[in-house]
Design a protein around this motif. Structure first.
Motif, PDB file in Angstrom:
ATOM      1  N   THR A   5       0.831  -1.197   0.000  1.00 55.07           N
ATOM      2  CA  THR A   5       0.000   0.000   0.000  1.00 55.07           C
ATOM      3  C   THR A   5       0.866   1.248   0.000  1.00 55.07           C
ATOM      4  OG1 THR A   5      -0.124  -0.184   2.398  1.00 55.07           O
ATOM      5  CG2 THR A   5      -1.960  -1.072   1.124  1.00 55.07           C
ATOM      6  N   ALA A   6       0.230   2.398  -0.259  1.00 54.53           N
ATOM      7  CA  ALA A   6       0.973   3.648  -0.410  1.00 54.53           C
ATOM      8  C   ALA A   6       1.675   4.023   0.888  1.00 54.53           C
ATOM      9  CB  ALA A   6       0.006   4.763  -0.812  1.00 54.53           C
ATOM     10  N   ALA A   7       2.792   4.696   0.739  1.00 48.99           N
ATOM     11  CA  ALA A   7       3.497   5.210   1.905  1.00 48.99           C
ATOM     12  C   ALA A   7       2.629   6.269   2.569  1.00 48.99           C
ATOM     13  CB  ALA A   7       4.828   5.817   1.470  1.00 48.99           C
ATOM     14  N   PRO A   8       2.743   6.428   3.897  1.00 48.06           N
ATOM     15  CA  PRO A   8       1.887   7.372   4.608  1.00 48.06           C
ATOM     16  C   PRO A   8       1.890   8.780   4.021  1.00 48.06           C
ATOM     17  CG  PRO A   8       3.037   5.974   6.164  1.00 48.06           C
ATOM     18  CD  PRO A   8       3.572   5.628   4.809  1.00 48.06           C
ATOM     19  N   THR A   9       3.065   9.305   3.680  1.00 48.12           N
ATOM     20  CA  THR A   9       3.098  10.678   3.158  1.00 48.12           C
ATOM     21  C   THR A   9       2.375  10.771   1.821  1.00 48.12           C
ATOM     22  OG1 THR A   9       5.276  10.171   2.228  1.00 48.12           O
ATOM     23  CG2 THR A   9       5.216  11.308   4.352  1.00 48.12           C
ATOM     24  N   ASP A  10       2.504   9.761   0.998  1.00 54.13           N
ATOM     25  CA  ASP A  10       1.812   9.741  -0.293  1.00 54.13           C
ATOM     26  C   ASP A  10       0.312   9.629  -0.081  1.00 54.13           C
ATOM     27  OD1 ASP A  10       1.041   7.375  -2.725  1.00 54.13           O
ATOM     28  OD2 ASP A  10       1.560   9.447  -3.208  1.00 54.13           O
ATOM     29  N   LEU A  11      -0.097   8.788   0.845  1.00 52.16           N
ATOM     30  CA  LEU A  11      -1.524   8.617   1.104  1.00 52.16           C
ATOM     31  C   LEU A  11      -2.128   9.903   1.656  1.00 52.16           C
ATOM     32  CD1 LEU A  11      -4.008   6.876   1.139  1.00 52.16           C
ATOM     33  CD2 LEU A  11      -3.302   5.965   3.358  1.00 52.16           C
ATOM     34  N   GLU A  16      -5.936  14.151   0.840  1.00 49.85           N
ATOM     35  CA  GLU A  16      -6.168  15.589   0.979  1.00 49.85           C
ATOM     36  C   GLU A  16      -6.669  16.208  -0.318  1.00 49.85           C
ATOM     37  OE1 GLU A  16      -6.707  18.666   3.460  1.00 49.85           O
ATOM     38  OE2 GLU A  16      -5.960  16.686   4.041  1.00 49.85           O
ATOM     39  N   ALA A  17      -6.267  15.642  -1.443  1.00 50.95           N
ATOM     40  CA  ALA A  17      -6.673  16.173  -2.743  1.00 50.95           C
ATOM     41  C   ALA A  17      -8.193  16.115  -2.924  1.00 50.95           C
ATOM     42  CB  ALA A  17      -5.986  15.401  -3.865  1.00 50.95           C
ATOM     43  N   HIS A  18      -8.863  15.273  -2.156  1.00 52.92           N
ATOM     44  CA  HIS A  18     -10.315  15.106  -2.292  1.00 52.92           C
ATOM     45  C   HIS A  18     -11.098  15.849  -1.207  1.00 52.92           C
ATOM     46  CE1 HIS A  18      -9.922  12.026  -5.422  1.00 52.92           C
ATOM     47  NE2 HIS A  18      -8.927  11.529  -4.702  1.00 52.92           N
ATOM     48  N   ARG A  19     -10.406  16.568  -0.322  1.00 57.35           N
ATOM     49  CA  ARG A  19     -11.094  17.140   0.836  1.00 57.35           C
ATOM     50  C   ARG A  19     -12.203  18.123   0.439  1.00 57.35           C
ATOM     51  NH1 ARG A  19     -10.423  17.514   6.272  1.00 57.35           N
ATOM     52  NH2 ARG A  19      -8.404  16.451   6.188  1.00 57.35           N
ATOM     53  N   THR A  20     -11.928  19.046  -0.485  1.00 51.65           N
ATOM     54  CA  THR A  20     -12.916  20.077  -0.808  1.00 51.65           C
ATOM     55  C   THR A  20     -14.184  19.463  -1.390  1.00 51.65           C
ATOM     56  OG1 THR A  20     -11.184  21.718  -1.180  1.00 51.65           O
ATOM     57  CG2 THR A  20     -13.349  22.189  -2.116  1.00 51.65           C
ATOM     58  N   GLU A  21     -14.044  18.563  -2.368  1.00 53.45           N
ATOM     59  CA  GLU A  21     -15.253  17.997  -2.970  1.00 53.45           C
ATOM     60  C   GLU A  21     -16.003  17.110  -1.981  1.00 53.45           C
ATOM     61  OE1 GLU A  21     -15.077  14.935  -5.970  1.00 53.45           O
ATOM     62  OE2 GLU A  21     -12.914  14.705  -5.720  1.00 53.45           O
ATOM     63  N   LEU A  22     -15.288  16.399  -1.108  1.00 55.79           N
ATOM     64  CA  LEU A  22     -15.958  15.594  -0.089  1.00 55.79           C
ATOM     65  C   LEU A  22     -16.688  16.483   0.919  1.00 55.79           C
ATOM     66  CD1 LEU A  22     -13.286  12.835   0.639  1.00 55.79           C
ATOM     67  CD2 LEU A  22     -15.527  12.486  -0.431  1.00 55.79           C
ATOM     68  N   THR A  23     -16.096  17.621   1.256  1.00 57.39           N
ATOM     69  CA  THR A  23     -16.762  18.554   2.167  1.00 57.39           C
ATOM     70  C   THR A  23     -18.058  19.070   1.530  1.00 57.39           C
ATOM     71  OG1 THR A  23     -14.625  19.210   3.093  1.00 57.39           O
ATOM     72  CG2 THR A  23     -16.496  20.639   3.563  1.00 57.39           C
ATOM     73  N   GLY A  24     -18.000  19.372   0.231  1.00 60.49           N
ATOM     74  CA  GLY A  24     -19.208  19.794  -0.473  1.00 60.49           C
ATOM     75  C   GLY A  24     -20.280  18.722  -0.456  1.00 60.49           C
ATOM     76  N   TYR A  25     -19.879  17.481  -0.657  1.00 68.41           N
ATOM     77  CA  TYR A  25     -20.839  16.372  -0.644  1.00 68.41           C
ATOM     78  C   TYR A  25     -21.464  16.216   0.737  1.00 68.41           C
ATOM     79  CZ  TYR A  25     -22.526  11.527  -0.849  1.00 68.41           C
ATOM     80  OH  TYR A  25     -23.295  10.394  -0.787  1.00 68.41           O
ATOM     81  N   CYS A  26     -20.626  16.198   1.766  1.00 70.45           N
ATOM     82  CA  CYS A  26     -21.145  16.024   3.131  1.00 70.45           C
ATOM     83  C   CYS A  26     -21.990  17.220   3.556  1.00 70.45           C
ATOM     84  CB  CYS A  26     -19.985  15.798   4.109  1.00 70.45           C
ATOM     85  SG  CYS A  26     -19.114  14.230   3.864  1.00 70.45           S
ATOM     86  N   TYR A  27     -21.620  18.411   3.103  1.00 67.72           N
ATOM     87  CA  TYR A  27     -22.418  19.597   3.428  1.00 67.72           C
ATOM     88  C   TYR A  27     -23.802  19.494   2.811  1.00 67.72           C
ATOM     89  CZ  TYR A  27     -23.942  24.492   3.436  1.00 67.72           C
ATOM     90  OH  TYR A  27     -24.664  25.646   3.597  1.00 67.72           O
ATOM     91  N   ARG A  28     -23.888  19.060   1.560  1.00 70.33           N
ATOM     92  CA  ARG A  28     -25.204  18.894   0.932  1.00 70.33           C
ATOM     93  C   ARG A  28     -26.016  17.819   1.655  1.00 70.33           C
ATOM     94  NH1 ARG A  28     -21.459  19.037  -3.469  1.00 70.33           N
ATOM     95  NH2 ARG A  28     -21.569  21.012  -4.615  1.00 70.33           N
ATOM     96  N   MET A  29     -25.355  16.777   2.107  1.00 67.03           N
ATOM     97  CA  MET A  29     -26.046  15.699   2.820  1.00 67.03           C
ATOM     98  C   MET A  29     -26.556  16.158   4.183  1.00 67.03           C
ATOM     99  SD  MET A  29     -26.358  12.727   1.248  1.00 67.03           S
ATOM    100  CE  MET A  29     -26.474  11.509   2.570  1.00 67.03           C
ATOM    101  N   LEU A  30     -25.747  16.929   4.908  1.00 63.53           N
ATOM    102  CA  LEU A  30     -26.012  17.206   6.317  1.00 63.53           C
ATOM    103  C   LEU A  30     -26.607  18.589   6.585  1.00 63.53           C
ATOM    104  CD1 LEU A  30     -22.675  15.699   7.690  1.00 63.53           C
ATOM    105  CD2 LEU A  30     -24.937  14.623   7.760  1.00 63.53           C
ATOM    106  N   GLY A  31     -26.360  19.546   5.692  1.00 62.95           N
ATOM    107  CA  GLY A  31     -26.891  20.894   5.897  1.00 62.95           C
ATOM    108  C   GLY A  31     -26.168  21.689   6.963  1.00 62.95           C
ATOM    109  N   SER A  32     -25.049  21.171   7.448  1.00 66.52           N
ATOM    110  CA  SER A  32     -24.294  21.829   8.514  1.00 66.52           C
ATOM    111  C   SER A  32     -22.836  21.966   8.115  1.00 66.52           C
ATOM    112  CB  SER A  32     -24.391  21.020   9.813  1.00 66.52           C
ATOM    113  OG  SER A  32     -23.400  21.421  10.742  1.00 66.52           O
ATOM    114  N   SER A  33     -22.312  23.181   8.236  1.00 68.77           N
ATOM    115  CA  SER A  33     -20.911  23.434   7.892  1.00 68.77           C
ATOM    116  C   SER A  33     -19.975  22.612   8.771  1.00 68.77           C
ATOM    117  CB  SER A  33     -20.586  24.920   8.074  1.00 68.77           C
ATOM    118  OG  SER A  33     -21.641  25.723   7.619  1.00 68.77           O
ATOM    119  N   PHE A  34     -20.219  22.656  10.070  1.00 68.36           N
ATOM    120  CA  PHE A  34     -19.299  22.022  11.005  1.00 68.36           C
ATOM    121  C   PHE A  34     -19.456  20.511  11.008  1.00 68.36           C
ATOM    122  CE2 PHE A  34     -19.904  26.366  12.532  1.00 68.36           C
ATOM    123  CZ  PHE A  34     -18.589  26.796  12.502  1.00 68.36           C
TER     124      PHE A  34
END
Length: 338
Positions: A5-11, A16-34
């Motif tokens: 499996t990938a080395a920790p730093t690579d993983l 992290e590259a997916h954080r913004t789009e995942l935050t958008g998805y979870c925000y639409r699902m939950l309706g809460s920023s935090f």
């Protein structure tokens, strides 16, 4: 890690590259920023801990969405539906206005664009992404059962294929298509206040002039000028209070009575929920300068302001938008980093 499996730093960087789009998805699902940011952090931790079981049969992105969906569905089992004031009560005439707060978990929360909208070079894709976090659409999503919500977001906002959604949810394509039909029917039955808000990206010249006039009217506390900018059926909300007002007479009447301490405020532009907005600082009689008062979200249609939504919990919202908690008297603008 074992199994190649990938080395920790690579993983770390790949996740992290997916954080913004995942935050958008979870925000639409939950309706809460935090809650959305908590859900993404939980997703990242789960992915890290179970990466040695990830066999690569799907993309890393799909696997992360599967984890994030499960996290959100778990968080939604309590059945709480985030709402706007107009989803809970009737409009209140100014003569009966009373400021009654409800708990934080009642309310649909604002979100800085930069935390949920990934950078894209495709204008059409960017427009869809912005529309999908606007307050009216977010409120409509909250009316759907959790799995229908996930299906609608994945299919209509993120443009996943039915087969991909079926695999993510461990169900059939027929079940996905049925859930999408039911979700569309529910949304079609509801005419959400603010759904007609039409803001171009970037703002066109007329919209920018409207905002400039709004800033001048609000900072000058000129109710005549403000009335000229508001649609006759404009709506004003102020979470955490369940009070909401309709029409220019009640809105400006509120601002000159209960809202009178806001005279002399300063407005700092923010990008929020795919719409233009402002951080409002009102005069601070104790320290001098200006103290945070609200994050304003504006809905615009046909050259007028139709929605004027003020989120008042500044100790939560201003740090989320990377805004200072005080403005000096001579400071009219600050850099907005969110």
């Amino acid at each position: 890690m074992a199994n190649g499996t990938a080395a920790p730093t690579d993983l770390d960087s790949r996740l992290e590259a997916h954080r913004t789009e995942l935050t958008g998805y979870c925000y639409r699902m939950l309706g809460s920023s935090f809650e959305a940011e908590d859900a993404v952090q939980d997703t990242m931790v789960r992915a890290w801990r179970s990466y040695d079981k990830f066999e690569g049969r799907s993309s890393l992105r799909s696997w992360l969405y599967r984890i994030a969906t499960n996290v959100c569905l778990d968080m939604l089992t309590a059945g709480n539906k985030r709402a706007r004031p107009m989803d809970l009560t009737e409009s209140t005439p100014l003569a009966q206005a009373a400021l009654s707060p409800r708990p934080d978990n009642t309310w649909l929360e604002p979100m800085p664009d930069g935390r949920v909208l990934p950078t894209t070079g495709d204008p059409a894709e960017a427009a869809i992404a912005k529309e999908s976090v606007r307050l009216a659409f977010m409120a409509a999503l909250q009316q759907l059962p959790a799995k229908q919500r996930a299906v609608l977001i994945l299919r209509e906002v993120l443009a996943w294929k039915a087969s991909e959604v079926a695999e993510l949810l461990d169900t059939s394509v027929a079940s996905v298509n049925s859930a999408l039909q039911r979700a569309r029917a529910t949304l079609a039955e509801r005419q959400e206040p603010g759904a007609e808000a039409a803001v171009s990206d970037p703002l066109d010249e007329d919209q920018q002039k409207l905002l400039d006039r709004y800033v001048a009217a609000f900072e000058g506390y000129d109710m005549t000028a403000l009335t000229a900018l508001l649609h006759e059926d404009a709506v004003m909300t102020m979470p955490p209070f369940d009070l909401w007002l309709t029409g220019t007479r009640d809105i400006t009447g509120f601002m000159t009575t209960l809202g009178a301490p806001c005279a002399g405020s300063r407005l700092v532009p923010v990008q929020v929920n795919g719409l233009p907005g402002f951080a409002q600082y009102k005069p601070d009689p104790e320290k001098g300068g200006f103290t945070p008062w609200a994050v304003q979200v504006l809905e615009i249609s046909d050259g007028r302001i139709t929605g004027f939504h003020c989120f008042l919990d500044t100790q939560r919202w201003f740090p989320l938008f990377d805004l200072p908690l005080h403005l000096e008297a001579e400071t009219d603008q600050v850099e907005q980093g969110a």
